[in-house]
Write an enzyme that holds these catalytic residues in place. Sequence first.
Site, PDB file in Angstrom:
ATOM      1  N   ARG A 141      39.925  64.260  67.064  1.00 50.68           N
ATOM      2  CA  ARG A 141      40.061  64.532  65.626  1.00 50.68           C
ATOM      3  C   ARG A 141      38.704  64.720  64.956  1.00 50.68           C
ATOM      4  NH1 ARG A 141      45.315  60.997  63.680  1.00 50.68           N
ATOM      5  NH2 ARG A 141      46.726  62.753  63.946  1.00 50.68           N
TER       6      ARG A 141
ATOM      7  N   LYS B 120      64.269  60.264  69.596  1.00 52.40           N
ATOM      8  CA  LYS B 120      65.380  60.056  68.661  1.00 52.40           C
ATOM      9  C   LYS B 120      65.877  61.350  68.036  1.00 52.40           C
ATOM     10  CE  LYS B 120      64.778  56.381  65.878  1.00 52.40           C
ATOM     11  NZ  LYS B 120      63.905  55.631  64.926  1.00 52.40           N
TER      12      LYS B 120
ATOM     13  N   GLY C 299      53.124  64.387  68.081  1.00 53.11           N
ATOM     14  CA  GLY C 299      52.040  63.579  68.632  1.00 53.11           C
ATOM     15  C   GLY C 299      52.148  63.381  70.133  1.00 53.11           C
TER      16      GLY C 299
ATOM     17  N   GLY D  39      53.187  63.822  62.609  1.00 52.79           N
ATOM     18  CA  GLY D  39      54.129  63.784  61.479  1.00 52.79           C
ATOM     19  C   GLY D  39      54.038  65.020  60.609  1.00 52.79           C
TER      20      GLY D  39
HETATM   21  P1  ADP Z   1      56.729  63.719  69.564  1.00 52.00           P
HETATM   22  O1  ADP Z   1      55.735  62.639  69.195  1.00 52.00           O
HETATM   23  O2  ADP Z   1      56.141  64.759  70.454  1.00 52.00           O
HETATM   24  O3  ADP Z   1      57.420  64.275  68.359  1.00 52.00           O
HETATM   25  P2  ADP Z   1      58.784  61.763  70.027  1.00 52.00           P
HETATM   26  O4  ADP Z   1      57.954  60.708  69.373  1.00 52.00           O
HETATM   27  O5  ADP Z   1      59.979  62.244  69.309  1.00 52.00           O
HETATM   28  O6  ADP Z   1      57.870  63.012  70.442  1.00 52.00           O
HETATM   29  O7  ADP Z   1      59.313  61.234  71.426  1.00 52.00           O
HETATM   30  C1  ADP Z   1      58.446  60.837  72.462  1.00 52.00           C
HETATM   31  C2  ADP Z   1      59.050  59.736  73.286  1.00 52.00           C
HETATM   32  O8  ADP Z   1      60.339  60.098  73.747  1.00 52.00           O
HETATM   33  C3  ADP Z   1      58.239  59.447  74.520  1.00 52.00           C
HETATM   34  O9  ADP Z   1      57.663  58.165  74.397  1.00 52.00           O
HETATM   35  C4  ADP Z   1      59.244  59.513  75.665  1.00 52.00           C
HETATM   36  O10 ADP Z   1      59.103  58.469  76.598  1.00 52.00           O
HETATM   37  C5  ADP Z   1      60.560  59.393  74.932  1.00 52.00           C
HETATM   38  N1  ADP Z   1      61.669  59.983  75.716  1.00 52.00           N
HETATM   39  C6  ADP Z   1      61.793  61.242  76.136  1.00 52.00           C
HETATM   40  N2  ADP Z   1      62.914  61.393  76.879  1.00 52.00           N
HETATM   41  C7  ADP Z   1      63.507  60.194  76.937  1.00 52.00           C
HETATM   42  C8  ADP Z   1      64.700  59.693  77.557  1.00 52.00           C
HETATM   43  N3  ADP Z   1      65.494  60.499  78.272  1.00 52.00           N
HETATM   44  N4  ADP Z   1      65.004  58.376  77.371  1.00 52.00           N
HETATM   45  C9  ADP Z   1      64.212  57.574  76.653  1.00 52.00           C
HETATM   46  N5  ADP Z   1      63.078  57.974  76.043  1.00 52.00           N
HETATM   47  C10 ADP Z   1      62.721  59.268  76.188  1.00 52.00           C
HETATM   48 MG    MG Z   2      55.959  60.541  68.672  1.00 59.10          MG
END
Ligand code: ADP
Ligand code: MG
Length: 399
Positions: A36, A202, A356, A379
């Site tokens: 960053r 989620k 992230g 975010g």
């Molecule tokens: P980003 O930060 O890229 O938006 P998220 O925060 O929504 O992504 O999600 C990332 C998390 O989702 C990771 O820590 C990963 O381990 C978890 N994840 C991905 N697939 C699964 C799964 N099938 N079951 C449980 N957790 C999962």
């Molecule tokens: Mg995340």
Amino acid sequence: MTKKNIAAVDVSGKRVFVRVDFNVPIESGAITDDRRIRAALPTIKSITDRGGKAVLASHLGRPEGNGFEADFSLAPTAKRLGELLGKPVVFPSNDCIDAASDAAVAAMKNGDVLLLENVRFHKAEKKGDPAFAAKLAHGADVYCNDAFGTCHRPEASMVAVAKSLGTKPKVAGFLVEKEIKYLAGVLALPAKPFVVVLGGAKVSDKMACIDNLLPKADHILIGGAMAYTFIKALGKGVGSSRVESDRIADAKKTLELAAKLKCQLHLPVDHVCNTEFSEHGDIEVFEEIKDGYMGLDIGPKTQTNFALLIGKAKTVVWNGPMGVFEMSPFAVGTKSIARAMVDATKKGATTIVGGGDSAAAVEQMRLAEGFSHVSTGGGASLEMLEGKKFESVDVLDNA
Ligand code: ADP
Ligand code: MG
């Protein structure tokens, strides 16, 4: 909607207040990832090379807001920035608006760089307080926003400081310009076919994003834990995979809406499963998940399907890992998406990663260079994909 850029302003001899995002991970006083800080260098250099005075402000973490806390001091980032610039960075005080800061800003010479202490040591920052903002501006002649990771937060240094400058120039830095160009520009008019890849933990985090992209995308590919809420909504077995029961009805609605809008929503057809949430246990691939197993990554057939669709795309936007990539047996799906996107970039597609964890995964795999754009804001990039407008960007002058 293009915003005026720092390069378009004569900064010679001027005080430029630059809101940067130096919210870097620090462990026992040492910065573990300085991306960053490096991301802000082009803007800082553009100011100092042209004889401007760069007054930098940032937040770090979540201090109480009742004054200085050593754990949240920006002192280590001032030091690191000095190393990266190859010249000293003035770090005047442990309070961003005290008399010492004021005096140090007043004493700056052309080409100097100064970093103010963590703006979140004052509660007024989060409140967006104009009186605090007026002090924080330290008599700036130009306001520059280069803190993309904070653009979705209308805090004092993001909005009220800019407003406090009245008719003086308020511009975007190079990082913010690039993020907006990709995240807003490409979404406004995506070259088709437009493929969106969504995953992560989620489904509730990504619903607004799906709703905004359904009318625009040709294909939405869903992986990660969020896929299981959709699979459950279709009445299929998911074993002990992560499901958000209170979102099953929403998932059904989304599936119906996708059909109506002629956006193809693709769910995994096979899954890498385990009996426990760990690298141990009994790891198997299933098309229909057996009871006692949880899906932790997309399976090989799904990887191939998704890669084929990405291969035909002209625009690909990706948010959210396909599996629990932190554990190597479940990182393959995420890696396959990253590789498919790198190949698509080579064939001329515009490829964007936001989120992230997804960005971290791509960096970890050392594939970031192969994308058109890897967003620096988790975010903030998700909110842009949701189609939200940012006050911190609106307040800047139009080009
Ligand atoms: P980003 O930060 O890229 O938006 P998220 O925060 O929504 O992504 O999600 C990332 C998390 O989702 C990771 O820590 C990963 O381990 C978890 N994840 C991905 N697939 C699964 C799964 N099938 N079951 C449980 N957790 C999962
Ligand atoms: Mg995340």
